[in-house]
Write an enzyme that holds these catalytic residues in place. Structure first.
Site, PDB file in Angstrom:
ATOM      1  N   SER A 133     -10.282  -4.354   1.314  1.00 51.86           N
ATOM      2  CA  SER A 133     -11.485  -4.032   2.080  1.00 51.86           C
ATOM      3  C   SER A 133     -12.649  -4.902   1.615  1.00 51.86           C
ATOM      4  O   SER A 133     -12.670  -5.394   0.487  1.00 51.86           O
ATOM      5  CB  SER A 133     -11.837  -2.558   1.913  1.00 51.86           C
ATOM      6  N   ASN A 134     -13.620  -5.091   2.497  1.00 55.04           N
ATOM      7  CA  ASN A 134     -14.754  -5.950   2.142  1.00 55.04           C
ATOM      8  C   ASN A 134     -15.555  -5.388   0.966  1.00 55.04           C
ATOM      9  O   ASN A 134     -16.188  -6.150   0.231  1.00 55.04           O
ATOM     10  CB  ASN A 134     -15.646  -6.160   3.371  1.00 55.04           C
ATOM     11  N   GLU A 155      -3.834 -14.797   1.033  1.00 54.06           N
ATOM     12  CA  GLU A 155      -4.137 -13.957   2.183  1.00 54.06           C
ATOM     13  C   GLU A 155      -5.615 -14.046   2.554  1.00 54.06           C
ATOM     14  O   GLU A 155      -5.977 -14.168   3.711  1.00 54.06           O
ATOM     15  CB  GLU A 155      -3.752 -12.505   1.866  1.00 54.06           C
ATOM     16  N   SER A 211       0.821  -1.211   0.000  1.00 53.97           N
ATOM     17  CA  SER A 211       0.000   0.000   0.000  1.00 53.97           C
ATOM     18  C   SER A 211       0.850   1.254   0.000  1.00 53.97           C
ATOM     19  O   SER A 211       1.978   1.266   0.510  1.00 53.97           O
ATOM     20  CB  SER A 211      -0.897   0.025   1.241  1.00 53.97           C
TER      21      SER A 211
END
Lengths: 386, 351
Positions: free
Chosen positions: A369-370, A244, A129
């Protein structure tokens, strides 16, 4: 469909259960995200695991593993979490980079990095990131400029878990000047103590330094530390992200043990007249079991030679949401005492639930993120247009 | 430890799915309804022809002797099609009960041949489905199991919101001649019937849930607003992704529940209840989401989604409502060992 363990699998369970009973520290280790001391205590535990050849059981023996299959991996994890053994400080290494190296690394890279990873001698951080590249990871700006048989790394990586104390990082860099989006990205391994690297820890909402910024200023690394080819970085990262979100990062056993603790908490402190909380305890158990059954199902399909697909995105949503929900049930049982911080003199471990709850709130964000996972499910599983 | 289907099971899934696609598409449901007909004789004949009647009858009684895992595959396909005919209650629940309670009963061969059907009035359900077209009814009185010819009972139709569910209150008089099993013998057999009922309702719900997602995805790709397909917006994508997550984590529970049926203990029953709860939730969320994605069209009689909404509603409360199944799960969670090493264990593993 045969949902019973073989004698070999039962013997494997007995073996690891016995070893853990003799080696797991009596007292919990201090957090690996709070202090160097806690970090090093966890490194020492990784060494103990490696001495028993339990560091990463699915790896080939030559890299410190036992070459066992995914079902035995799940059994190992079940016993590991049952025993209350310390958290895995090198999870970025053993669960993410390790399998990626196994798939994309040269024989020299595997020999160089895997044994040191399995032994805990080198603890890894992930450097993907950037301030402008979060959910939109393909907008990575950090560069790796070729200079003979070296790269010069420049840029800023952030939200890098474990980087405050880790030894190495695996980062995503733009190797092709002017390239756009997913193209021209390359995965490069670099030591965090190299000249030009500055690590600035970032405090989390719990005050611990679980992640850090990594400033890179003309950091010189040999080309031999590139994983895969120039321009292959995005593809490799997506495979890693599959590990992951999928099988490796969050073992179902973690939640099954938590659900068992939750039921024990309810039996001890729950109000028998509170049927809503009782149903919520049952629901936490159901979700943990459903996740375990799903992972066993995925493991069986992988063993049967089928590829792991976008279902890893459903996993990530499911475990992160069940983790939050489960911990919230515990807080509701604790009631007005839920806010109390951990207290060594307190016989009733109220604070663990609070810690676990706060940590669970990160779950829907990290590892993609979801919301990104829902996009992936909609586009790749359901075929909706982008 | 192997969580995959055999080649035979994969073939069964393909065959039944194709059978339902060919014989039970939504236009066929509508023409049945428009004709005011109860069942489609041609479709029933095709189902019988496929050999689905004797799946759960033991081989010693000339059945196929297959297991609940196999019939769950059939039930999922039936749910996906909102099948009107009583394939699941007859072949999945009534036949194995009759075969267990009265091995070699004269009715069995005709029932296995699909010439007649048997309806079941289980104490967990207030009414009897498809009683009017059955040759005989399995009924319970004071815990005893009786087999009563349809002509010997009085049926009172109780209309369901599901246009293809035919429910009846039954007035009947038990007699020594109609008794198949004493209460002591019938108890475990009725417990099996309840577990099969719950399991196969769960399987149908899973089929309904996926069908609803599929219908909504097709519509969301076609329907344009603001100059683009509505399915390209994240708001719509996330609604459908949420249903798919529900489905993905109900499916392995259903498979595990089916595979563990034969253990017949508090643990295996908790997994059946778990499957029933989460599959019904998936079907409910799937149907409501499909209506939402279809917008006003979704609320119309013309769009097929309401067939699935109504079947999901019925199956959510049939064969044990959510409160019943939640109580079975709580019993297991609060009184028996928990933890990751317990997932696949039966009671006897601790003996």
């Amino acid at each position: 469909m045969n949902l019973t363990y073989t004698p070999e699998q039962r013997a494997f369970r007995a073996e690891i259960r016995d070893w853990l009973a003799r080696h797991v520290p009596d007292k919990p280790l201090p957090s690996f995200d709070a202090t160097r001391e806690g970090f090093e205590a966890h490194r020492a535990w990784e060494r103990t695991l490696a001495e028993g050849r339990w560091g990463m059981v699915t790896w080939p023996r030559e890299y410190g593993g036992r070459g066992v299959d995914l079902i035995q991996w799940l059994i190992f994890e079940e016993e590991y979490y049952r025993s209350g053994a310390p958290g895995r400080v090198n999870q970025n290494g053993i669960f993410l980079l390790g399998p990626t190296l196994m798939e994309f690394g040269t024989p020299e890279q595997k020999a160089r990095f895997l044994p040191a990873m399995a032994s805990g001698d080198e603890i890894w951080a992930q450097a993907w990131s950037e301030p402008q590249a979060g959910s939109d990871l393909a907008s990575v700006r950090a560069t790796a400029t070729r200079d003979g048989d070296h790269y010069m790394l420049n840029g800023l990586k952030t939200w890098s878990s474990r980087a405050a104390f880790a030894d190495w990082a695996f980062g995503l860099f733009r190797t092709e000047p002017g390239s756009q989006r997913h193209k021209g990205l390359t995965l490069i391994l670099f030591p965090l103590n190299a000249p030009g690297v500055t690590v600035k820890p970032i405090a989390r909402i719990d005050g611990k330094v679980g992640f850090a910024e990594i400033f890179l200023d003309d950091v010189r690394v040999p080309v031999s530390q590139r994983l895969g080819d120039d321009g292959q970085g995005w593809h490799i990262c997506m495979v890693t992200a599959g590990f992951e979100r999928g099988l490796m990062l969050r073992s179902p056993a973690r939640y099954q043990v938590a659900a068992a603790r939750l039921a024990a908490l309810y039996r001890r402190q729950g109000n028998p007249a509170d049927s809503a909380t009782r149903a919520a305890v049952a629901r936490a158990w159901m979700d943990a079991e459903a996740y375990a059954l799903s992972i066993y199902s995925t493991a069986s399909r992988i063993l049967a030679g089928q590829p792991i697909g976008p279902e890893t995105s459903t996993n990530k949503i499911f475990w992160s949401e069940l983790d939050v929900a489960l911990n919230r049930v515990a807080l509701s049982i604790l009631g007005a005492r839920a806010e109390l911080m951990p207290d060594p003199d307190e016989p009733d471990p109220t604070g663990d639930w609070l810690d676990d709850y706060i940590f669970s709130l990160a779950g829907p964000i990290y590892a993609g993120s979801n919301e990104i996972q829902r996009n992936i499910i909609a586009e790749r599983m359901l075929g909706l247009p982008r | 430890m192997n969580f995959t289907f055999t080649d035979e099971q994969k073939m069964l899934a393909e065959v039944v799915r194709k059978l339902m696609d060919d014989r039970c598409p939504p236009p066929a449901l509508r023409s049945l309804m428009d004709a005011g007909a109860v069942h489609d004789k041609g479709r029933w004949a095709a189902i019988v022809e496929t050999g689905l009647m004797p799946v759960l009858v033991p081989a010693e009684q000339d059945g196929l002797g297959l297991a609940e895992v196999d019939f769950a595959i059939v039930a999922e396909a039936a749910g996906r099609a909102a099948l009107p005919e009583p394939l699941v209650e007859h072949a999945g629940i009534a036949l194995p009960l009759l075969a267990a309670a009265a091995p070699g009963h004269t009715l069995l061969s005709a029932a296995m041949a699909g010439e007649v059907t048997v309806a079941i009035g289980h104490p967990v359900n207030p009414l009897v489905a498809d009683a009017d077209t059955a040759a005989a009814l399995l009924l319970v009185h004071d815990g005893e199991l009786h087999l009563v010819e349809r002509d010997a009972v009085r049926l009172i139709r109780k209309p369901s919101i599901d246009p293809f569910r035919r429910l009846f209150a039954v007035e009947w008089v038990p007699s020594p001649a109609s008794r198949l099993a004493t209460a002591a013998t019938a108890g475990p057999l009725l417990a099996d019937a309840l577990d099969r009922g719950a399991l196969f309702a769960a399987a149908q719900c899973l089929g309904i849930a996926q069908r609803c997602v599929d219908l909504a995805v097709d519509y969301a790709k076609e329907r344009t607003q603001f100059g683009k397909p509505i399915g390209s917006t994240q708001a719509v994508k996330h609604l459908l992704a949420n249903v798919q997550v529900k489905i993905e984590f109900a499916r392995p529970v259903l498979q595990s529940a089916a595979a563990r049926f034969a253990a017949r203990d508090v643990r295996s029953r908790a997994v059946i209840s778990h499957a029933k709860l989460v599959a019904a939730e998936a079907a409910d969320l799937g149907a409501r989401t499909a209506i939402q994605v279809h917008g006003a069209m979704g609320y119309s009689w013309e769009v097929d989604v309401h067939f699935f909404l109504k079947r999901a509603l019925a199956l959510t409360y049939a064969w044990g409502d959510p409160a019943f199944h939640t109580a079975r799960i709580e019993q297991r969670v609060l009184n028996h060992p928990l933890g990751p090493d317990q997932t696949f264990l039966n009671e006897t593993d601790h003996a």
